[in-house]
Design a protein around this motif. Structure first.
Motif, PDB file in Angstrom:
ATOM      1  N   MET A   1      72.087  61.387  46.069  1.00 35.75           N
ATOM      2  CA  MET A   1      72.990  60.330  46.512  1.00 35.75           C
ATOM      3  C   MET A   1      72.844  59.092  45.629  1.00 35.75           C
ATOM      4  SD  MET A   1      72.997  60.445  50.596  1.00 35.75           S
ATOM      5  CE  MET A   1      73.226  61.992  51.491  1.00 35.75           C
ATOM      6  N   VAL A   2      73.925  58.422  45.435  1.00 34.49           N
ATOM      7  CA  VAL A   2      73.890  57.260  44.563  1.00 34.49           C
ATOM      8  C   VAL A   2      73.882  56.014  45.430  1.00 34.49           C
ATOM      9  CG1 VAL A   2      75.219  55.982  42.848  1.00 34.49           C
ATOM     10  CG2 VAL A   2      75.214  58.474  42.811  1.00 34.49           C
ATOM     11  N   SER A   3      73.048  55.058  45.099  1.00 34.17           N
ATOM     12  CA  SER A   3      73.182  53.795  45.832  1.00 34.17           C
ATOM     13  C   SER A   3      73.349  52.679  44.816  1.00 34.17           C
ATOM     14  CB  SER A   3      71.955  53.542  46.707  1.00 34.17           C
ATOM     15  OG  SER A   3      70.863  53.243  45.895  1.00 34.17           O
ATOM     16  N   PHE A   4      74.135  51.700  45.183  1.00 36.09           N
ATOM     17  CA  PHE A   4      74.435  50.619  44.264  1.00 36.09           C
ATOM     18  C   PHE A   4      73.665  49.392  44.701  1.00 36.09           C
ATOM     19  CE2 PHE A   4      77.730  53.647  43.860  1.00 36.09           C
ATOM     20  CZ  PHE A   4      78.061  53.633  42.518  1.00 36.09           C
ATOM     21  N   LEU A   5      72.638  49.106  43.914  1.00 36.53           N
ATOM     22  CA  LEU A   5      71.818  47.966  44.275  1.00 36.53           C
ATOM     23  C   LEU A   5      72.183  46.789  43.379  1.00 36.53           C
ATOM     24  CD1 LEU A   5      68.484  49.946  44.573  1.00 36.53           C
ATOM     25  CD2 LEU A   5      69.895  49.110  46.439  1.00 36.53           C
ATOM     26  N   GLY A   6      71.491  45.715  43.544  1.00 31.13           N
ATOM     27  CA  GLY A   6      71.748  44.576  42.677  1.00 31.13           C
ATOM     28  C   GLY A   6      72.452  43.470  43.421  1.00 31.13           C
ATOM     29  N   ILE A   7      72.850  42.457  42.646  1.00 31.77           N
ATOM     30  CA  ILE A   7      73.441  41.271  43.273  1.00 31.77           C
ATOM     31  C   ILE A   7      74.911  41.525  43.563  1.00 31.77           C
ATOM     32  CG2 ILE A   7      73.936  38.826  42.895  1.00 31.77           C
ATOM     33  CD1 ILE A   7      71.422  39.005  40.930  1.00 31.77           C
ATOM     34  N   MET A   8      75.325  41.121  44.752  1.00 35.54           N
ATOM     35  CA  MET A   8      76.719  41.342  45.117  1.00 35.54           C
ATOM     36  C   MET A   8      77.615  40.308  44.456  1.00 35.54           C
ATOM     37  SD  MET A   8      76.789  42.477  49.077  1.00 35.54           S
ATOM     38  CE  MET A   8      75.838  41.201  49.851  1.00 35.54           C
ATOM     39  N   ASP A   9      78.786  40.771  44.034  1.00 36.73           N
ATOM     40  CA  ASP A   9      79.761  39.865  43.437  1.00 36.73           C
ATOM     41  C   ASP A   9      80.635  39.308  44.570  1.00 36.73           C
ATOM     42  OD1 ASP A   9      81.820  38.615  42.170  1.00 36.73           O
ATOM     43  OD2 ASP A   9      82.098  40.173  40.650  1.00 36.73           O
ATOM     44  N   THR A  10      80.212  38.151  45.097  1.00 34.75           N
ATOM     45  CA  THR A  10      80.887  37.637  46.292  1.00 34.75           C
ATOM     46  C   THR A  10      82.338  37.231  46.017  1.00 34.75           C
ATOM     47  OG1 THR A  10      79.757  35.577  45.831  1.00 34.75           O
ATOM     48  CG2 THR A  10      78.879  36.876  47.636  1.00 34.75           C
ATOM     49  N   THR A  11      82.626  36.830  44.782  1.00 33.60           N
ATOM     50  CA  THR A  11      84.017  36.450  44.473  1.00 33.60           C
ATOM     51  C   THR A  11      84.923  37.673  44.593  1.00 33.60           C
ATOM     52  OG1 THR A  11      82.982  35.112  42.784  1.00 33.60           O
ATOM     53  CG2 THR A  11      85.378  35.128  42.808  1.00 33.60           C
ATOM     54  N   GLU A  12      84.446  38.785  44.064  1.00 31.46           N
ATOM     55  CA  GLU A  12      85.211  40.039  44.148  1.00 31.46           C
ATOM     56  C   GLU A  12      85.376  40.457  45.605  1.00 31.46           C
ATOM     57  OE1 GLU A  12      86.538  42.990  41.896  1.00 31.46           O
ATOM     58  OE2 GLU A  12      87.213  40.916  41.741  1.00 31.46           O
ATOM     59  N   ILE A  13      84.286  40.351  46.356  1.00 30.61           N
ATOM     60  CA  ILE A  13      84.342  40.751  47.776  1.00 30.61           C
ATOM     61  C   ILE A  13      85.371  39.887  48.500  1.00 30.61           C
ATOM     62  CG2 ILE A  13      83.032  40.906  49.933  1.00 30.61           C
ATOM     63  CD1 ILE A  13      80.521  41.453  48.255  1.00 30.61           C
ATOM     64  N   PRO A  27      76.312  40.579  56.714  1.00 32.52           N
ATOM     65  CA  PRO A  27      75.758  41.159  55.486  1.00 32.52           C
ATOM     66  C   PRO A  27      76.057  42.649  55.313  1.00 32.52           C
ATOM     67  CG  PRO A  27      74.132  39.792  56.596  1.00 32.52           C
ATOM     68  CD  PRO A  27      75.326  39.816  57.476  1.00 32.52           C
ATOM     69  N   GLU A  28      75.981  43.415  56.399  1.00 33.96           N
ATOM     70  CA  GLU A  28      76.218  44.859  56.268  1.00 33.96           C
ATOM     71  C   GLU A  28      77.667  45.173  55.902  1.00 33.96           C
ATOM     72  OE1 GLU A  28      74.620  47.982  58.892  1.00 33.96           O
ATOM     73  OE2 GLU A  28      73.622  46.322  59.906  1.00 33.96           O
ATOM     74  N   LEU A  29      78.576  44.350  56.402  1.00 32.96           N
ATOM     75  CA  LEU A  29      79.994  44.545  56.068  1.00 32.96           C
ATOM     76  C   LEU A  29      80.224  44.197  54.596  1.00 32.96           C
ATOM     77  CD1 LEU A  29      83.006  45.012  56.960  1.00 32.96           C
ATOM     78  CD2 LEU A  29      83.119  42.547  57.329  1.00 32.96           C
ATOM     79  N   MET A  30      79.621  43.084  54.172  1.00 32.50           N
ATOM     80  CA  MET A  30      79.746  42.653  52.778  1.00 32.50           C
ATOM     81  C   MET A  30      79.205  43.737  51.838  1.00 32.50           C
ATOM     82  SD  MET A  30      80.969  39.485  52.831  1.00 32.50           S
ATOM     83  CE  MET A  30      80.372  38.322  51.623  1.00 32.50           C
ATOM     84  N   ARG A  31      78.081  44.333  52.245  1.00 35.03           N
ATOM     85  CA  ARG A  31      77.471  45.371  51.420  1.00 35.03           C
ATOM     86  C   ARG A  31      78.388  46.591  51.324  1.00 35.03           C
ATOM     87  NH1 ARG A  31      72.448  43.959  52.615  1.00 35.03           N
ATOM     88  NH2 ARG A  31      72.477  45.039  54.594  1.00 35.03           N
ATOM     89  N   ASP A  34      81.176  45.742  49.018  1.00 30.17           N
ATOM     90  CA  ASP A  34      80.655  45.699  47.647  1.00 30.17           C
ATOM     91  C   ASP A  34      80.485  47.112  47.078  1.00 30.17           C
ATOM     92  OD1 ASP A  34      79.511  44.177  45.422  1.00 30.17           O
ATOM     93  OD2 ASP A  34      77.669  45.241  45.938  1.00 30.17           O
ATOM     94  N   THR A  35      79.926  48.005  47.896  1.00 31.37           N
ATOM     95  CA  THR A  35      79.742  49.390  47.428  1.00 31.37           C
ATOM     96  C   THR A  35      81.096  50.009  47.093  1.00 31.37           C
ATOM     97  OG1 THR A  35      77.862  49.565  48.911  1.00 31.37           O
ATOM     98  CG2 THR A  35      78.696  51.624  47.999  1.00 31.37           C
ATOM     99  N   ALA A  36      82.089  49.762  47.947  1.00 35.77           N
ATOM    100  CA  ALA A  36      83.427  50.331  47.693  1.00 35.77           C
ATOM    101  C   ALA A  36      83.978  49.826  46.362  1.00 35.77           C
ATOM    102  CB  ALA A  36      84.362  49.970  48.842  1.00 35.77           C
ATOM    103  N   ILE A  37      83.793  48.536  46.097  1.00 34.00           N
ATOM    104  CA  ILE A  37      84.311  47.969  44.838  1.00 34.00           C
ATOM    105  C   ILE A  37      83.587  48.595  43.641  1.00 34.00           C
ATOM    106  CG2 ILE A  37      84.543  45.855  43.457  1.00 34.00           C
ATOM    107  CD1 ILE A  37      84.671  44.304  46.171  1.00 34.00           C
ATOM    108  N   GLN A  38      82.260  48.686  43.769  1.00 34.56           N
ATOM    109  CA  GLN A  38      81.456  49.227  42.658  1.00 34.56           C
ATOM    110  C   GLN A  38      81.805  50.675  42.353  1.00 34.56           C
ATOM    111  OE1 GLN A  38      79.092  47.525  41.027  1.00 34.56           O
ATOM    112  NE2 GLN A  38      79.079  45.695  42.313  1.00 34.56           N
ATOM    113  N   VAL A  39      81.959  51.451  43.428  1.00 35.41           N
ATOM    114  CA  VAL A  39      82.151  52.887  43.237  1.00 35.41           C
ATOM    115  C   VAL A  39      83.595  53.206  42.833  1.00 35.41           C
ATOM    116  CG1 VAL A  39      82.825  53.595  45.579  1.00 35.41           C
ATOM    117  CG2 VAL A  39      81.354  55.060  44.226  1.00 35.41           C
ATOM    118  N   ALA A  40      84.492  52.251  43.054  1.00 33.03           N
ATOM    119  CA  ALA A  40      85.918  52.484  42.767  1.00 33.03           C
ATOM    120  C   ALA A  40      86.131  52.915  41.323  1.00 33.03           C
ATOM    121  CB  ALA A  40      86.721  51.224  43.074  1.00 33.03           C
TER     122      ALA A  40
END
Ligand SMILES: Nc1ncnc2c1ncn2[C@@H]1O[C@H](COP(=O)(O)OP(=O)(O)OP(=O)(O)O)[C@@H](O)[C@H]1O
Ligand SMILES: [Mg+2]
Length: 416
Positions: A1-13, A27-31, A34-40
């Motif tokens: 499984m892949v997990s996307f760690l690191g700092i969240m890009d709040t502007t993108e969110i 925080p859990e919703l933001m995460r 963020d994962t959806a944006i990263q994995v897109a």
């Protein structure tokens, strides 16, 4: 499984939240966003999990619109709404003569969505035989139409969602373990509302603002106890339930400053059978699947009360038809069943609105529409299907009910 760690890009969110009208900053919703944006940007398969009503349907859309496939097709399939006998054909297509009704060949969604994204909603409902076909597409993009032995190729990105516990379904033999691992390359868990803290209040505020505009009624405000009640409630139906409550209160409460006691009346307490539950939520144990169904039920309960009231008034006054105005003087409760100072008009769901000012005369006319809830529902469904040229998905969307509910109702009412 892949997990996307690191700092969240709040502007993108923030941008995505605005684009889709997503409220909240837990925080859990933001995460999850963020994962959806990263994995897109990748083509990885995503499994969106979470309880019913948490907002899972935003995620495949976030992924599609932020991916390189955004100009390709986006097809959302509610796996639970398609009858078992036709699901393979709908997903993968069929050749002419594959089965009795297959008078011509048909392309399936996997072929239609080539170059785009498929959202398989309620993926846990897929029949085991279809799961095998899906596994093959996931592995190498290959599939065969029903009735054909020719292997076809497609290039589709798959996002799935479920509110059922898939590991549990695997244990019970209803879901393939290998498929589960293949689907959940990137898992996104959408948190339940009770874990989102102050988001409840933000969401409630947003919903009452929307309903105030939609129904042309003053905005609902909350006193301190009502705010506390919202914050401490467990929200088993999550945001969908919160939205229902906001809509019911916006329509039904005369006093626009809602107190704690009033609010508690709208929040069914689990394991506390002695607490009052609003009539709208009891309804003979029927479960409601959309805001509209609840609203209809409230309206028709009210109408039944008014009809009964009128019958009693008529009895009292002899055969003379009583002006509805008299009914109020004789029966002070009549006031309770009108939404003063507004009147509700129901013609079809899309035209339902509350307008001001109310007169008992209008309410009298309302009683005379001798349609039962079933009649109205059947008529409404028929016209939505007509308007959408028989396309169930579009009709369901217009009616704001799930495809599964629509399918069930079509069968229930024998709609052609
Ligand atoms: N954060 C949010 N902000 C605004 N509206 C939201 C939010 N989350 C959910 N909603 C609204 O709540 C309702 C339910 O969301 P959705 O249909 O996505 O639930 P779901 O997780 O797919 O539930 P189910 O498993 O029952 O299908 C929708 O009307 C959606 O627009
Ligand atoms: Mg859903």
């Amino acid at each position: 499984m892949v997990s996307f760690l690191g700092i969240m890009d709040t502007t993108e969110i923030q941008r995505v939240k605005q684009q889709f009208g997503i409220i909240g900053s837990a925080p859990e919703l933001m995460r999850a966003i963020d994962t959806a944006i990263q994995v897109a940007r990748t083509d990885l398969t995503v499994l969106v999990t979470g309880e019913s009503g948490v907002g899972k349907e935003f995620f495949p859309q976030i992924i599609h619109t932020n991916s390189a496939r955004k100009h390709g097709k986006y097809i959302a399939v509610n796996c639970g709404a398609i009858p078992e006998g036709t699901i393979d054909s709908e997903l993968f297509g069929h050749v002419k003569g594959a089965f009795t009704d297959a008078v011509s060949e048909r392309r399936g969604y996997f072929s239609e969505a080539d170059g785009g994204t498929i959202f398989l909603d309620e993926v846990g409902e897929l029949p085991i035989s279809t799961q095998a076909r899906l596994l093959r597409v996931l592995e190498n993009g290959e599939f065969m139409r029903v009735g054909s032995s020719k292997v076809e190729k497609t290039n589709v990105r798959i996002v799935c969602a479920t509110n059922v516990n898939l590991p549990e379904a695997i244990k019970n033999g209803r879901f393939r373990e290998d498929l589960y691992y293949r689907l959940s390359t990137v898992p996104i868990n959408v948190p339940p509302l009770r874990k989102r803290g102050g988001d409840v209040l933000l969401l409630f505020k947003k919903f009452v603002m929307d309903f105030s505009a939609r129904y042309n009624v003053p905005k609902i405000e909350l006193d301190e106890a009502a705010t506390e009640a919202l914050l401490s409630y467990s929200w088993p139906g999550n945001i969908r339930q919160l939205k229902n409550v906001a809509e019911q209160i916006s329509i039904l409460e005369l006093n626009r400053k809602v107190t704690g006691d009033t609010m508690l009346g709208y929040l069914p307490q689990q394991n506390m059978g002695n607490l009052p539950v609003p009539a709208a939520q009891q309804n003979g144990g029927k479960t409601f699947e959309s805001e509209r169904e609840i609203l209809y039920s409230v309206l028709f309960d009210m109408r039944r009360d008014i009809t009964e009231l009128r019958r009693q008034v008529k009895e009292l006054m002899g055969a003379r038809a009583v002006a509805p105005h008299d009914a109020v003087q004789l029966y002070p409760h009549a006031q309770e069943v009108t939404i003063d100072p507004r009147t509700i008009h129901v013609s079809s769901p899309s035209t339902m609105h509350v307008s001001s000012p109310s007169t008992m005369h209008e309410v009298g006319e309302y009683i005379d529409e001798a349609l039962s809830l079933d009649d109205v529902e059947k008529k409404t469904i028929k016209s939505a299907l007509d308007r959408n040229h028989g396309r169930r998905r579009d009709a369901a969307r217009e009616l704001n009910i799930s495809e599964r509910t629509l399918y069930r109702k079509i069968k229930e009412y024998g709609i052609e």
